[in-house]
Scaffold this motif. Structure first.
Motif, PDB file in Angstrom:
ATOM      1  N   THR A 251       0.750  -1.228   0.017  1.00 33.22           N
ATOM      2  CA  THR A 251      -0.275   0.104  -0.104  1.00 33.22           C
ATOM      3  C   THR A 251       0.960   1.436   0.031  1.00 33.22           C
ATOM      4  N   GLU A 252       1.878   1.156   0.777  1.00 29.58           N
ATOM      5  CA  GLU A 252       2.740   2.319   0.798  1.00 29.58           C
ATOM      6  C   GLU A 252       3.807   2.309  -0.457  1.00 29.58           C
ATOM      7  N   GLU A 253       3.635   1.386  -1.493  1.00 30.56           N
ATOM      8  CA  GLU A 253       4.294   1.389  -2.490  1.00 30.56           C
ATOM      9  C   GLU A 253       5.888   1.362  -2.402  1.00 30.56           C
ATOM     10  N   LYS A 254       6.261   0.402  -1.146  1.00 32.28           N
ATOM     11  CA  LYS A 254       7.535   0.181  -1.107  1.00 32.28           C
ATOM     12  C   LYS A 254       8.096  -1.215  -1.945  1.00 32.28           C
ATOM     13  N   ILE A 255       7.142  -1.905  -2.058  1.00 28.80           N
ATOM     14  CA  ILE A 255       7.354  -3.477  -2.541  1.00 28.80           C
ATOM     15  C   ILE A 255       6.202  -3.673  -3.755  1.00 28.80           C
ATOM     16  N   LYS A 256       6.501  -4.436  -4.708  1.00 28.01           N
ATOM     17  CA  LYS A 256       5.436  -4.980  -5.427  1.00 28.01           C
ATOM     18  C   LYS A 256       5.752  -6.474  -5.246  1.00 28.01           C
TER      19      LYS A 256
END
Length: 69
Positions: free
Chosen positions: A42-47
């Motif tokens: 959600t925080e767009e640190k990982i996919k």
């Protein structure tokens, strides 16, 4: 385990931007790890590409988008 510890493990298990990590767990830890992975996505640190629950571990595979140490 908290979000920061999980992110550090992913960074240590990474090769370039890709990570592959197997974490030994209990049933309670599996739920917590799944929640933490969801927060990091959600925080767009990982996919996350792959999340596999095994009997005594959790396997994570994906891409680190942005993470500062």
């Amino acid at each position: 385990m908290n979000k920061v510890e999980l992110l550090k493990k992913l960074l240590n298990g990474s090769r370039g931007n890709f990570f592959s990590l197997e974490i030994p767990t209990t049933k309670e830890d599996e739920k917590k790890i799944r929640e933490l992975v969801g927060v990091l996505e959600t925080e767009e640190k990982i996919k996350l590409r792959e999340y596999v629950q095994r009997e005594y571990s959790v396997y994570l595979h994906g891409i680190i988008k942005y993470a500062s140490e």
